[in-house]
Design a protein around this motif. Sequence first.
Motif, PDB file in Angstrom:
ATOM      1  N   SER A  30       0.378   3.858   1.976  1.00  0.00           N
ATOM      2  CA  SER A  30      -0.124   2.514   1.661  1.00  0.00           C
ATOM      3  C   SER A  30      -0.957   2.486   0.378  1.00  0.00           C
ATOM      4  O   SER A  30      -1.181   1.412  -0.181  1.00  0.00           O
ATOM      5  N   ARG A  31      -1.385   3.629  -0.096  1.00  0.00           N
ATOM      6  CA  ARG A  31      -2.217   3.678  -1.292  1.00  0.00           C
ATOM      7  C   ARG A  31      -1.424   3.922  -2.559  1.00  0.00           C
ATOM      8  O   ARG A  31      -2.013   4.006  -3.645  1.00  0.00           O
ATOM      9  N   ALA A  33       1.869   3.180  -5.263  1.00  0.00           N
ATOM     10  CA  ALA A  33       2.997   2.403  -5.754  1.00  0.00           C
ATOM     11  C   ALA A  33       4.259   3.248  -5.592  1.00  0.00           C
ATOM     12  O   ALA A  33       4.220   4.473  -5.701  1.00  0.00           O
ATOM     13  N   THR A  52       3.931  -2.281  -6.123  1.00  0.00           N
ATOM     14  CA  THR A  52       2.577  -1.730  -6.082  1.00  0.00           C
ATOM     15  C   THR A  52       2.081  -1.634  -4.636  1.00  0.00           C
ATOM     16  O   THR A  52       2.728  -2.088  -3.702  1.00  0.00           O
ATOM     17  N   ARG A  53       0.921  -1.048  -4.479  1.00  0.00           N
ATOM     18  CA  ARG A  53       0.315  -0.952  -3.145  1.00  0.00           C
ATOM     19  C   ARG A  53       0.013  -2.337  -2.594  1.00  0.00           C
ATOM     20  O   ARG A  53      -0.102  -2.507  -1.377  1.00  0.00           O
ATOM     21  N   PHE A  54      -0.104  -3.330  -3.487  1.00  0.00           N
ATOM     22  CA  PHE A  54      -0.369  -4.701  -3.058  1.00  0.00           C
ATOM     23  C   PHE A  54       0.918  -5.527  -2.957  1.00  0.00           C
ATOM     24  O   PHE A  54       0.868  -6.742  -2.811  1.00  0.00           O
ATOM     25  N   ALA A  55       2.057  -4.825  -3.068  1.00  0.00           N
ATOM     26  CA  ALA A  55       3.386  -5.447  -2.912  1.00  0.00           C
ATOM     27  C   ALA A  55       3.787  -6.335  -4.078  1.00  0.00           C
ATOM     28  O   ALA A  55       4.686  -7.162  -3.925  1.00  0.00           O
ATOM     29  N   SER A  56       3.167  -6.162  -5.227  1.00  0.00           N
ATOM     30  CA  SER A  56       3.671  -6.819  -6.430  1.00  0.00           C
ATOM     31  C   SER A  56       4.881  -6.043  -6.926  1.00  0.00           C
ATOM     32  O   SER A  56       4.881  -4.816  -6.907  1.00  0.00           O
ATOM     33  N   ASN A  73       4.569  -0.475   5.180  1.00  0.00           N
ATOM     34  CA  ASN A  73       3.510   0.534   5.252  1.00  0.00           C
ATOM     35  C   ASN A  73       3.358   1.120   6.650  1.00  0.00           C
ATOM     36  O   ASN A  73       2.882   2.244   6.806  1.00  0.00           O
TER      37      ASN A  73
END
Length: 113
Positions: A30-31, A33, A52-56, A73
């Motif tokens: 989860s951390r 990309a 990315t880790r933020f789903a971008s 994740n």
Amino acid sequence: QVQLVESGGGLVQPGGSLRLSCAASGIIFSRNAMAWYRQAPGNERELVASITRFASTNYADSVKGRFTISRDNAKNTVSLQMDSLKPEDTAVYYCRVQWTDYWGQGTQVTVSS
């Protein structure tokens, strides 16, 4: 150790679809990309899509609107949904922990009639 195991490649006709999956272990998934790359014979390896880790997400111009990258994740997996496939999409597809030297072994995608 870090392991990335791809699956889902194969032979498909032009216009068809395939879904690639990459199962990761040995990292805090989860951390990180994640990304999909591909390499066709005689060509350099190129970035197809990243998340990315933020789903971008980010896509190569050649696959925008046809491919979709996603991550789960909870299952430590990253997937690549490939629609409207073209012969020029034929390549070995690799999963990567983005910005690291951790790569999967690759899975062959062949688009041909």
